[in-house]
Design an enzyme around this catalytic site. Structure first.
Site, PDB file in Angstrom:
ATOM      1  N   LYS A  93     115.013 119.422  10.162  1.00 30.04           N
ATOM      2  CA  LYS A  93     114.920 120.590  11.029  1.00 30.04           C
ATOM      3  C   LYS A  93     115.317 120.141  12.432  1.00 30.04           C
ATOM      4  O   LYS A  93     114.515 119.587  13.175  1.00 30.04           O
ATOM      5  CB  LYS A  93     113.512 121.184  11.072  1.00 30.04           C
ATOM      6  CG  LYS A  93     113.464 122.525  11.847  1.00 30.04           C
ATOM      7  CD  LYS A  93     112.106 122.875  12.397  1.00 30.04           C
ATOM      8  CE  LYS A  93     111.875 122.275  13.756  1.00 30.04           C
ATOM      9  NZ  LYS A  93     112.796 122.807  14.831  1.00 30.04           N
ATOM     10  N   GLU A 120     107.463 109.836  17.434  1.00 29.67           N
ATOM     11  CA  GLU A 120     108.017 109.304  18.681  1.00 29.67           C
ATOM     12  C   GLU A 120     107.812 110.394  19.720  1.00 29.67           C
ATOM     13  O   GLU A 120     108.463 111.439  19.681  1.00 29.67           O
ATOM     14  CB  GLU A 120     109.500 108.964  18.499  1.00 29.67           C
ATOM     15  CG  GLU A 120     110.025 108.022  19.558  1.00 29.67           C
ATOM     16  CD  GLU A 120     110.572 108.747  20.759  1.00 29.67           C
ATOM     17  OE1 GLU A 120     109.819 108.870  21.756  1.00 29.67           O
ATOM     18  OE2 GLU A 120     111.719 109.200  20.715  1.00 29.67           O
ATOM     19  N   GLU A 133     103.968 113.915  31.960  1.00 25.57           N
ATOM     20  CA  GLU A 133     105.406 113.841  31.731  1.00 25.57           C
ATOM     21  C   GLU A 133     106.058 115.101  32.289  1.00 25.57           C
ATOM     22  O   GLU A 133     105.775 116.212  31.837  1.00 25.57           O
ATOM     23  CB  GLU A 133     105.694 113.704  30.236  1.00 25.57           C
ATOM     24  CG  GLU A 133     107.139 113.419  29.920  1.00 25.57           C
ATOM     25  CD  GLU A 133     107.365 113.149  28.446  1.00 25.57           C
ATOM     26  OE1 GLU A 133     108.197 112.288  28.118  1.00 25.57           O
ATOM     27  OE2 GLU A 133     106.718 113.806  27.612  1.00 25.57           O
TER      28      GLU A 133
END
Length: 486
Positions: free
Chosen positions: A171, A246, A380
């Site tokens: 996907k 990740e 982040e």
């Protein structure tokens, strides 16, 4: 306008059973350049069924055959570099030079690295105690990839699965379907059997969750935000899948006074702004030794102010727009947060660069005198925003660097080899770059803590897709007369 309205299932392009269509946007113009029709859990079921059927035969193919297929895939990707670069530049805003050399170019390079890793892989070997170890493909793999480095992440997941004899359902990000479509065409051209590789376009809520929960998928590999990665883990838990993640990062860059400041500092700033700061391993926290702090700030400001921002269709080393309005709004919000927290604005700031009134362009921004407890040092941002933090000692620098929820990458700038070894050994990060030199293709990539688990790339990347089987040595048993027939 480009229409993407087919999924790749069982070796053919088929209409989906979903139906919801979303636009493909050009972030430099804020205008649609096409549309993609999203899939549904029913499409996932079809793709998984095809992968399950294909696994029976493909899992037993010889290494030599899989190597030949990988070489064919490498050739196909090399032939489509320009098509891939143009697609990535248009759909996610990477400047065409970067899109061609790094974004699209990494696909064939990753395949080459996995070819080398597969050639070196021992699929069967003996332990010191005489038992036999077999490495076998894990089964059907569900792979979910992001928009910021689309082909990099697709290659890092699909290629090792193909290498070891596993089958997969991909996907890709629904926001970058053009490059994913080209990749699937390359797999088809390489001659892989039907069902070995399948691709379903869709969003995380429908297609991603259906993959994570699917009882016939043996492993999920996901790249994206930490929040979304936790959701994949929860969805996968009921069927006890292997999960490789990740995720995010807030990488520290330790600048010591004994480094070559005039070389290392500009390179560090440009590395932070690479891909418009939209990289999980970007060095977004610059920790600077106080004895050189003022000089470093001068260099940082000069470098940031000279960083060109321009149309991604143009050749050159400039940076492009942020990916979409949501990303632009978040970056603007975090710049405001930095100002409210009392950090000193050294360069950039809110709003668009001069002359770029259309498109999701942000000003390359640097904050000085940042405390590591500030949000701009802990969250982040995923944009061209750098936080500069002073430190007084090596021990303090290491403590600040490790004081993060993340541990994906770290960077060291020093003139001392002894210091480089000493500091690198104490940094809680999966990847450490030193004086601008990072790891090459084929080395493991992944992080500690909330940056995920597992590794991608080379030999370590292959291991993620392998099961380990142990059994007694049949040769030893034959020699001992334990069988009545050869």
């Amino acid at each position: 306008m480009t229409t993407v309205d087919r999924h790749y299932i069982d070796g053919v392009w088929v209409a989906g059973q979903g139906g919801r269509t979303v636009p493909i946007m050009n972030p430099a113009t804020e205008a649609p350049i096409g549309s993609v029709t999203l899939g549904s859990p029913a499409d996932v079921d079809l793709a998984v069924a095809a992968a399950s059927r294909a696994f029976e035969g493909f899992s037993r193919t010889a290494k030599a055959e899989r190597l030949d297929l990988l070489r064919a895939l490498q050739r196909a990707l090399e032939a489509r570099i320009e098509d891939m670069a143009q697609a990535i530049s248009q759909e996610m805003g990477a400047p065409i030079t970067l899109a061609r050399n790094a974004q699209a170019g990494c696909g064939p390079r990753h395949v080459a690295a996995f070819i080398a890793a597969l050639e070196a892989l021992e699929e069967e070997y003996s332990l010191p105690n005489g038992d036999t170890i077999r490495k076998e493909p894990i089964g059907v793999c569900g792979l979910i990839t992001p928009w910021n480095w689309p082909i990099n992440q697709i290659a890092q997941k699909v290629v090792p699965a193909l290498a070891v004899g596993a089958t997969s359902v991909l996907k890709p990000s629904e926001h970058t379907p053009l490059s994913a479509e080209i990749f699937a065409q390359c797999v088809h051209e390489a001659g892989y059997p039907p069902g070995v590789f399948n691709m379903v376009f869709g969003d995380g809520a429908d297609v991603g969750s259906a993959m994570s929960r699917h009882p016939d998928i043996a492993m999920m590999s996901f790249t994206g935000s930490t929040r979304a990665g936790a959701m994949v883990s929860r969805d996968s838990a009921e069927t006890v899948k292997r999960v490789a993640l990740e995720l995010g990062g807030k990488s520290a860059n330790l600048v010591f006074a004994d480094c070559d400041l005039e070389t290392c500092v500009p390179a560090s700033v440009r590395r932070c702004f690479l891909n418009t700061g939209q990289g999980c391993n970007a060095p977004t926290r610059m920790l600077v030794e106080r004895s050189c702090y003022d000089r470093v700030l001068e260099i940082v400001r000069e470098t940031a102010e000279s960083q060109a921002v321009d149309d991604p269709a143009k050749e050159g080393p400039h940076i492009g727009p942020l990916f979409d309005k949501m990303q632009y709004d978040r970056v603007q919000m975090m710049i405001d947060v930095g100002l409210q927290e009392g950090a000193r604005l050294l360069a950039g700031g809110p709003g668009r660069p001069d002359g770029l009134g259309t498109g999701w362009f942000a000003r390359p921004t640097v904050f000085a005198d940042v405390g590591n407890d500030m949000r701009i040092a802990r969250e982040e941002i995923f944009g061209p925003v750098l936080s500069v933090i002073p430190f007084d000692s090596e021990e303090e620098a290491i403590r600040i660097a490790n004081d993060s929820d993340y541990g994906l990458a770290a960077y060291i700038q020093t003139g001392s080899a002894a210091r480089a070894r000493r500091v690198a050994a104490q940094l809680r990060a999966g990847v450490v770059a030193i004086n601008g030199q990072g790891a090459g293709a084929g080395s493991p990539f992944g992080g500690y803590k909330q940056s995920g688990n597992g590794r991608e790339g080379g030999q370590f990347g292959l291991e993620e897709y392998l099961e380990v089987k142990v059994m007694p040595s049949i040769d030893a048993m034959v020699a001992a007369g334990r069988f009545t027939a050869p």
